[in-house]
Structures are given as structure tokens and as C-alpha cells.
Enzyme design. Sequence first.
Site, PDB file in Angstrom:
ATOM      1  N   GLY A  97       0.816  -1.198   0.000  1.00 42.10           N
ATOM      2  CA  GLY A  97       0.000   0.000   0.000  1.00 42.10           C
ATOM      3  C   GLY A  97       0.856   1.258   0.000  1.00 42.10           C
ATOM      4  N   GLU A 139       4.202  -1.657  -5.540  1.00 45.41           N
ATOM      5  CA  GLU A 139       3.805  -1.283  -6.903  1.00 45.41           C
ATOM      6  C   GLU A 139       4.345   0.110  -7.245  1.00 45.41           C
ATOM      7  OE1 GLU A 139      -0.433  -1.919  -7.390  1.00 45.41           O
ATOM      8  OE2 GLU A 139      -0.356  -3.684  -6.095  1.00 45.41           O
ATOM      9  N   TYR A 140       5.587   0.168  -7.785  1.00 43.67           N
ATOM     10  CA  TYR A 140       6.537  -0.867  -8.135  1.00 43.67           C
ATOM     11  C   TYR A 140       7.920  -0.320  -7.875  1.00 43.67           C
ATOM     12  CZ  TYR A 140       2.489  -2.463 -10.809  1.00 43.67           C
ATOM     13  OH  TYR A 140       1.230  -2.842 -11.171  1.00 43.67           O
ATOM     14  N   MET A 209      -0.002  -9.591 -12.026  1.00 41.71           N
ATOM     15  CA  MET A 209      -1.271  -8.856 -11.992  1.00 41.71           C
ATOM     16  C   MET A 209      -1.748  -8.547 -13.414  1.00 41.71           C
ATOM     17  SD  MET A 209      -0.832  -6.497  -8.583  1.00 41.71           S
ATOM     18  CE  MET A 209       0.677  -5.708  -9.082  1.00 41.71           C
TER      19      MET A 209
END
Length: 452
Positions: A97, A139-140, A209
Site C-alpha cells: 500500500g 507497486e513498483y 497482476m
Amino acid sequence: MAKLQIVVLVLLSLHVASSSKLVCHMTNWAQYRPDAGKFTPENIDPFLCTHIIYNLATITSVNQVDTTEWNDEALYAQLNNLKNSNPALKTLLSVGGTVKGVSPFIAMVAKPETRAVFIKSAIGFLRTHHFDGLNVDWEYPGHNGSPLEDKTRFTLLLAELASAFEKEAREERKTRLMLSVNAAGVPATVNTAYEVDKISAYLDFINVMTYDYHGHWEKVTGHNSPLYRSAADHADSELSIDSALSRWLDLGAPAEKLLLGFPTYGRTNRLTTGANGLGAPSNGPAEAGPYTRTEGFWAYYEICDFINTAEVSWISEQEVPYATYGSAWVGYDNKRSFSSKVQMLNNRNLGGAHVWTLDLDDFSGSFCSDGAHPLVNHLRNSMGFAPKPTTTPRPTTTRDPIADFCRGRPDGLYANAADKTTYFQCFKGNTYLQRCQSGLIYWDSCKCCNWP
């Protein structure tokens, strides 16, 4: 004909025909959805998935793993209590997050000392709350404010985590904690974020993903999770599952560690002209769903309500559906597109699938008139997993042609020529007769039940 007998399936572990993992994500924010959209670990079938990843924990300013919701610890206990019913189930905690819009990994990976603090904290946190592993969700590296040097630092972090997990297991005489990552599905991002051949050695599996390729942020419609590129798709030609998997494999990832991503949600657009196909002009999202309440994003159970009145179409080049009604457009996945993706998964000998998320499927069976978890159950069956523990009638003598149907056949789903409202599930040479929902028949083209 021989008398039917009742066979009780007591499965202490789950086995699959060609892939070993069905990893399902759940989110701790799904508990705040209203009414029938509310989801907690109490809604999880402990035999549906092989692994469940709890999203999301965070990293504090002093590099410690920490909760994000007031009741996370209670939810951790609910989730891990499912292992009392299915001892083969594995659970992982996802950490990631952003904090004030910035990934907490950026500061943590900067120095060996801060990485060491994080790793020690992670091991203690996972053991305290009875998780079986850690899922790293950054990410990322090298993107979104992360310097290019973080590509190498990410490799170091995973190497140090893997080494620490091995050491702790050996010294404490415990089963080693698992290590996985949520990883980019866009080839250009893969190139700049990861030392693929190096990080693969430290990971048990990699959740690619393969979704969010298109959405309301673009000026034309595009599918959320296309299997292949389309000539009508005007954006980056590499935005497809096929391109993403090819890039990971070309850069040295072992196929058996790659898990293909299966979304249980769709992305919406607001059409601006009479055109409504792929690449049609659009401006922003359709209205938010009544349960997910997020612009440009509908859960599968919300899509089920929409397609009752919408026009549903199939994108042949990309093997995925979309639906339109008025100015609303949604690109989503259904059983047919899941079947196509399972075929790719098998053709490339991948290690399995991961699902984002359990709480976006029709987990209660209240919306789609197709039972609980229609998409994930279909995915599970299509991948060749054993039937879940149940009491199932089936013929048992070799003289019965139904009982003999699966002898010598590969695991999977097959049409029953004698009754289109049923179908066969083959597992290890045994025949299981499954029945479609009322009014539906089995279609072998999608390995699913659908309208006649």
C-alpha cells in the site's frame, strides 16, 4: 444397473492435475461494504482455494509491520481458524500500500539496517498471528517516486527475506515461511522494476497482476484483462496477458512459479457517442456500483445485475466479454473467459492462478443465480482440482458406463451427452456427476453452465 452408492470424500490435502496453486486474495476493506456486499473471513469456504492472501498490512516509519484496520487482529484469527477445517490451507499476509501517497518500501529498502529491522518484524508478526508466509506488494520498484536503484534493492530485500526465513525455520524447527510477490503485468514495467532471473530464485510464487490494462482513465473503451491484443485496441499493443507472460518467461522466470491473475471485477467507461464496441469514444467512468462504491470499478456480483438488462458481447480476438446499456460500458470476465485463460495457463505450464479477489465474486450466491463463488468455483474445477469434500452419489461398478466415463481421461470437465443439464467432472479416473443450476445447460465450449 448397479445400485448407486454414497461416496464420502475426505480430502486432507488438495491436488491438481497440472497446476499446484489456486491463490485467492481477500481485502480487509470489504468489511465496510453495505448489506450483502460485506465480506469477512467468515464468508470464506476453506476448501475453495489452496492459499489465501490477506490484504493489507503496512510498514511503519520505524520499519515495523503493522495493521491497517482496527480489527485486523480479530480478522487474522478468523482467517487462520479456517485451517482447523482444512489443514492443507495456507495463508499469507500481504504488506504494501501507500502512506500519504508514498510506498513505505522506498524508505525501508534504502539501507541494510532498515531492511534487517523490517525482516525481523515480519517474522515475528507472521508467527504471532499464525500466517504461513509473506506476500510483498510493492507497486513498483523504480516507479511512482521510487528511484531506479530500488530495482536492485528489491532483489536484496527478497534475498535477505528468503535467507532469514530459512534460518528461522532451521533454528526454531518450524516449517519455513513462504515468500511471494504481487508483480507487474505490463511488460514495460517488468523491464524496469525487476531483476526477474534473480528474484525468481527467492520466491515461492509470483502473482502476475494481469488486469487493470484499461479503464476509465483512457479516452476509449478497452478491456480490463484481455488475453490477447486486438487490432481495435488503440493503446499499447503489449497490454495483454499473453504479452505479460511472454515477458516474464523471456526474462528468466520459471513457468512453475508464475501465477496468472484472474479478476473477479470489471472496469467501466461512460460512452460519448453511439459507438459501443472496443475502442469506442468514452469520457470517464460509469456510475459507481451500489456495494463497491468505487468509480470505474464493478464487482462481478454488481455486473450480474447489470447484464440482466444490458447487451452482452464477446471480443473474439481477446477472448473476453463486455456489456453495454445506455452510456454505461463494462469490460469484465465470466466463466467462458476464465476457461480461455485456464487453457493458456495450462499451455504455458504455469504454476497456477491467483484471484483478485474472493470478496468481488458472488461469494454468497445472492446476485448471479449461479451458486456461491461462481467464478472461483468454475476456475477451480477448470484447473482440475479434486472435488471439494462432500457427499456425492456416483455409480461404482465398472459395468456402469457412467462410472466408467472418466477411465483413462485427463482430469477436467466433460459434457454428458445423455443429459445437457448435467456434466461430468473427472478426477484421477473417477467420475463425478455435477448438475447445472435450474434452467441452464452445460456448454463444453466454455466448460460452464449457461442459458440454452
